[in-house]
Structures are given as C-alpha cells and as structure tokens.
Design a protein around this motif. Sequence first.
Motif, PDB file in Angstrom:
ATOM      1  N   LEU A  33      57.398  44.983  77.189  1.00 37.30           N
ATOM      2  CA  LEU A  33      57.931  44.465  78.618  1.00 37.30           C
ATOM      3  C   LEU A  33      58.962  45.136  79.192  1.00 37.30           C
ATOM      4  O   LEU A  33      59.795  45.635  78.379  1.00 37.30           O
ATOM      5  N   GLU A  34      58.988  45.213  80.492  1.00 39.18           N
ATOM      6  CA  GLU A  34      60.075  46.015  81.004  1.00 39.18           C
ATOM      7  C   GLU A  34      60.757  45.168  82.173  1.00 39.18           C
ATOM      8  O   GLU A  34      59.841  44.038  82.666  1.00 39.18           O
ATOM      9  N   PRO A  35      61.959  45.191  82.535  1.00 37.01           N
ATOM     10  CA  PRO A  35      62.432  44.489  83.842  1.00 37.01           C
ATOM     11  C   PRO A  35      61.616  44.761  85.240  1.00 37.01           C
ATOM     12  O   PRO A  35      60.877  45.661  85.211  1.00 37.01           O
ATOM     13  N   GLY A  36      61.205  43.349  85.485  1.00 37.19           N
ATOM     14  CA  GLY A  36      60.262  43.232  86.798  1.00 37.19           C
ATOM     15  C   GLY A  36      58.890  42.907  86.257  1.00 37.19           C
ATOM     16  O   GLY A  36      58.314  42.471  87.278  1.00 37.19           O
ATOM     17  N   ASP A  37      58.767  43.091  85.009  1.00 38.46           N
ATOM     18  CA  ASP A  37      57.292  42.399  84.521  1.00 38.46           C
ATOM     19  C   ASP A  37      57.212  40.971  84.611  1.00 38.46           C
ATOM     20  O   ASP A  37      57.988  40.353  84.600  1.00 38.46           O
ATOM     21  N   TRP A  38      56.043  40.599  84.693  1.00 41.19           N
ATOM     22  CA  TRP A  38      55.887  38.945  84.699  1.00 41.19           C
ATOM     23  C   TRP A  38      54.756  38.804  83.727  1.00 41.19           C
ATOM     24  O   TRP A  38      53.770  39.656  83.340  1.00 41.19           O
ATOM     25  N   LEU A  39      54.467  37.369  83.258  1.00 42.79           N
ATOM     26  CA  LEU A  39      53.640  36.911  82.669  1.00 42.79           C
ATOM     27  C   LEU A  39      53.274  35.461  82.557  1.00 42.79           C
ATOM     28  O   LEU A  39      54.446  34.915  82.908  1.00 42.79           O
ATOM     29  N   TYR A  40      52.124  34.963  82.547  1.00 44.37           N
ATOM     30  CA  TYR A  40      51.907  33.542  82.544  1.00 44.37           C
ATOM     31  C   TYR A  40      50.679  33.271  81.624  1.00 44.37           C
ATOM     32  O   TYR A  40      50.039  34.107  81.174  1.00 44.37           O
ATOM     33  N   LEU A  41      50.582  31.817  81.336  1.00 42.86           N
ATOM     34  CA  LEU A  41      49.416  31.755  80.592  1.00 42.86           C
ATOM     35  C   LEU A  41      48.562  30.702  81.166  1.00 42.86           C
ATOM     36  O   LEU A  41      48.575  30.206  82.246  1.00 42.86           O
ATOM     37  N   ARG A  42      47.028  30.816  80.830  1.00 40.69           N
ATOM     38  CA  ARG A  42      46.141  30.182  81.452  1.00 40.69           C
ATOM     39  C   ARG A  42      45.371  29.358  80.041  1.00 40.69           C
ATOM     40  O   ARG A  42      45.141  30.092  79.004  1.00 40.69           O
ATOM     41  N   VAL A  43      45.418  28.165  80.249  1.00 40.07           N
ATOM     42  CA  VAL A  43      44.753  27.428  79.124  1.00 40.07           C
ATOM     43  C   VAL A  43      43.332  27.267  79.549  1.00 40.07           C
ATOM     44  O   VAL A  43      43.364  26.336  80.680  1.00 40.07           O
ATOM     45  N   VAL A  44      42.248  27.563  79.010  1.00 37.55           N
ATOM     46  CA  VAL A  44      40.823  27.122  79.190  1.00 37.55           C
ATOM     47  C   VAL A  44      40.183  26.207  78.356  1.00 37.55           C
ATOM     48  O   VAL A  44      40.449  26.248  77.299  1.00 37.55           O
ATOM     49  N   GLN A  45      39.926  25.071  79.122  1.00 39.20           N
ATOM     50  CA  GLN A  45      39.266  23.837  78.145  1.00 39.20           C
ATOM     51  C   GLN A  45      37.924  23.964  77.829  1.00 39.20           C
ATOM     52  O   GLN A  45      37.173  24.986  78.397  1.00 39.20           O
ATOM     53  N   SER A  53      50.419  28.174  83.273  1.00 38.25           N
ATOM     54  CA  SER A  53      51.720  27.871  83.699  1.00 38.25           C
ATOM     55  C   SER A  53      52.531  28.544  84.681  1.00 38.25           C
ATOM     56  O   SER A  53      51.668  29.325  85.441  1.00 38.25           O
ATOM     57  N   SER A  54      53.885  28.138  85.052  1.00 36.12           N
ATOM     58  CA  SER A  54      54.432  28.941  85.720  1.00 36.12           C
ATOM     59  C   SER A  54      54.761  30.359  85.241  1.00 36.12           C
ATOM     60  O   SER A  54      54.652  30.560  84.032  1.00 36.12           O
ATOM     61  N   PRO A  55      55.156  31.508  86.020  1.00 31.97           N
ATOM     62  CA  PRO A  55      55.319  32.636  85.632  1.00 31.97           C
ATOM     63  C   PRO A  55      56.453  32.865  84.801  1.00 31.97           C
ATOM     64  O   PRO A  55      57.513  32.086  85.227  1.00 31.97           O
ATOM     65  N   PHE A  56      56.677  33.884  84.008  1.00 29.92           N
ATOM     66  CA  PHE A  56      57.989  34.319  83.270  1.00 29.92           C
ATOM     67  C   PHE A  56      57.959  35.476  83.874  1.00 29.92           C
ATOM     68  O   PHE A  56      57.330  36.316  83.643  1.00 29.92           O
TER      69      PHE A  56
END
Length: 70
Positions: A33-45, A53-56
């Motif tokens: 992970l580098e500065p400026g990157d983002w990630l988020y979670l998707r939960v699939v039922q 989720s909101s982005p990190f």
Amino acid sequence: IERIDILRRNARPISLPGNEARDLEMAADIDALEPGDWLYLRVVQVDGGAAFSSPFFILDQRPAEEEQVD
C-alpha cells in the motif's frame, strides 16, 4: 455471508470465503500500500445482496525531515 471482497485502486479484488456465516472475524495481508491508495470492503450475502464499507485512504505517515539548525 457468501464472501468478503477487498477492493483497492489498480488491483484485482481479494476474495475471502464467508462460509455462509452470520458473522465473521478475519485478517488478510495486503501488499504494497502506498500513500494515495484506497481500499474498501464489499460483503456479499448468499442471496446476492451486497454492502460496501466506506473507503480507507492510505496517507503518507512518514516523519517529516527535521529542519537543520545552523
């Protein structure tokens, strides 16, 4: 929960199995992970529904260079 996807900038999603559990606790290693990157979670039922989720956002947390005193 069918699966949890970790989505990040410029990378393929990482999918973790949910094993049809009602709640989960897990950990995953995320490379480079580098500065400026983002990630988020998707939960699939199991029924196909999904929640996001909101982005990190990854910030630059390196210490600032100390000013030199002459």
